[in-house]
Design an enzyme around this catalytic site. Structure first.
Site, short mmCIF file in Angstrom:
data_model
loop_
_atom_site.label_atom_id
_atom_site.label_comp_id
_atom_site.label_asym_id
_atom_site.label_seq_id
_atom_site.Cartn_x
_atom_site.Cartn_y
_atom_site.Cartn_z
N TYR A 33 -11.60 0.13 3.80
CA TYR A 33 -11.20 0.33 2.41
C TYR A 33 -9.94 -0.45 2.11
O TYR A 33 -9.22 -0.90 3.01
CB TYR A 33 -11.02 1.81 2.10
CG TYR A 33 -9.73 2.42 2.62
CD1 TYR A 33 -8.65 2.65 1.77
CD2 TYR A 33 -9.59 2.76 3.96
CE1 TYR A 33 -7.47 3.21 2.24
CE2 TYR A 33 -8.42 3.32 4.44
CZ TYR A 33 -7.35 3.55 3.58
OH TYR A 33 -6.18 4.09 4.05
N LYS A 150 -8.28 -1.40 8.70
CA LYS A 150 -8.11 -0.37 7.66
C LYS A 150 -9.42 0.38 7.45
O LYS A 150 -10.14 0.17 6.47
CB LYS A 150 -7.61 -0.99 6.36
CG LYS A 150 -7.01 0.02 5.39
CD LYS A 150 -6.32 -0.69 4.25
CE LYS A 150 -5.76 0.29 3.22
NZ LYS A 150 -4.64 1.09 3.74
N GLU A 182 4.34 4.22 12.48
CA GLU A 182 4.34 4.07 11.02
C GLU A 182 4.22 5.45 10.40
O GLU A 182 4.15 6.47 11.10
CB GLU A 182 3.19 3.17 10.58
CG GLU A 182 1.82 3.61 11.06
CD GLU A 182 0.76 2.54 10.85
OE1 GLU A 182 0.97 1.61 10.06
OE2 GLU A 182 -0.31 2.64 11.48
N LEU A 206 -0.93 -0.69 10.97
CA LEU A 206 -1.64 -1.41 9.91
C LEU A 206 -0.80 -2.61 9.49
O LEU A 206 0.42 -2.50 9.33
CB LEU A 206 -1.88 -0.49 8.71
CG LEU A 206 -2.67 -1.12 7.57
CD1 LEU A 206 -4.11 -1.38 7.99
CD2 LEU A 206 -2.63 -0.23 6.34
#
Length: 286
Positions: A33, A150, A182, A206
């Protein structure tokens, strides 16, 4: 008023959009996504998000069903039909519907499923939180090893987000081998002695599109950037901290596990980076 959504080439009222129970995105989280922000009716960093979409699909060996110009046309149509001034567009591409559940991939000619919808967020760039900053907690990072893709495998980040809410915080920072990876849906940074420090790109985090833009703008503004992992203790002792994402842009962090960072108020560097980012992105929006 019902939203208009996109599903496999059609624009439909949201209540009429249906996806098969056998779709791989539903039964296997076999999907990727992207989330693209909209400011003043225009798309922010569309090219960056498209590049990452194609990378994610390639890493999972999922075909890319549309050309860049088709995605752009579809995004603009959704913005227009839903009268979005500020908000976000969510796009998801799955491996498709093989007609049954199976661990093996379906035949290569199985059509991908493409879904997109808008979320209206008036005043998205004027969030009051940017003036006060976020508080975060830390939790162990127990996600799978390919966080650079992702995917829609978001259960653990969702659990971490709920853990932060339970403690009255805004978000959680994930920690692995003593170092921050993160946030639940954002990249994490600290600032110490004028140096912006954030974890280097790898399979561990990411590859944030906002991250790339912010670091580029920071370097153009003659700010020093160091890409390396940092500990929770380092973060708590930092002069400033912040996160970046497509929807939060640059968001100051003022407290980590109950310890105030930089006196508990947003710092000058993070605030300036937010101003630069929003200004430059608005200029480049399409």
């Amino acid at each position: 008023m019902s939203r208009t959504v996109y599903l496999n080439g059609e624009y439909l009222p949201e209540e009429e959009a249906k996806v098969s129970i056998f779709d791989r995105g539903f039964v296997m989280a076999d999907a990727v996504y992207e989330v693209v922000s909209v400011l003043d009716g225009k798309l922010i960093d569309f090219d960056g998000h498209q590049a990452r979409l194609k990378r994610s699909l390639a890493e999972l060996e999922i075909g890319n069903p549309l050309a860049d110009e088709d995605y752009l046309t579809m995004f603009r149509e959704l913005v227009s039909r839903n009268e979005i001034t500020d908000g976000m567009i969510y796009l998801q591409v799955t491996r498709g519907n093989p007609g049954d559940r199976d661990f093996t991939y379906p035949p290569e000619d199985t059509p991908q499923t493409v879904v997109a919808f808008t979320q209206s967020k008036p005043g998205l760039a004027d969030s009051p939180a940017a003036k006060t900053g976020w508080t975060v907690i830390t939790v162990p990072d127990e996600r799978w090893g390919r966080r650079d893709i992702k995917t829609t495998q978001l259960l653990y980040p969702s659990m971490a987000k709920m853990a932060s809410k339970a403690k009255g915080a805004n978000d959680a920072w994930l920690v692995e081998d003593g170092k921050v990876t993160e946030g639940t849906s954002n990249n994490a940074y600290i600032i110490k002695d004028g140096i912006i420090i954030t974890r280097e790109l790898s399979h561990d985090i990411l590859h944030g599109i906002t991250r790339a833009a912010v670091l580029r703008f920071a370097k153009e503004a003659q700010m020093k950037v160091e890409e390396r992992a940092f500990t929770v203790a380092e973060a708590q002792a930092a002069d400033e901290a912040f996160v970046t994402s497509a929807s939060a842009f640059v968001m100051p962090v003022v407290e980590i596990d109950g310890v105030k960072v930089g006196g508990g108020k947003p710092g000058n560097v993070a605030s300036r980076l937010r101003e630069i980012y929003l200004d430059e992105m608005r200029k480049a929006a399409i």
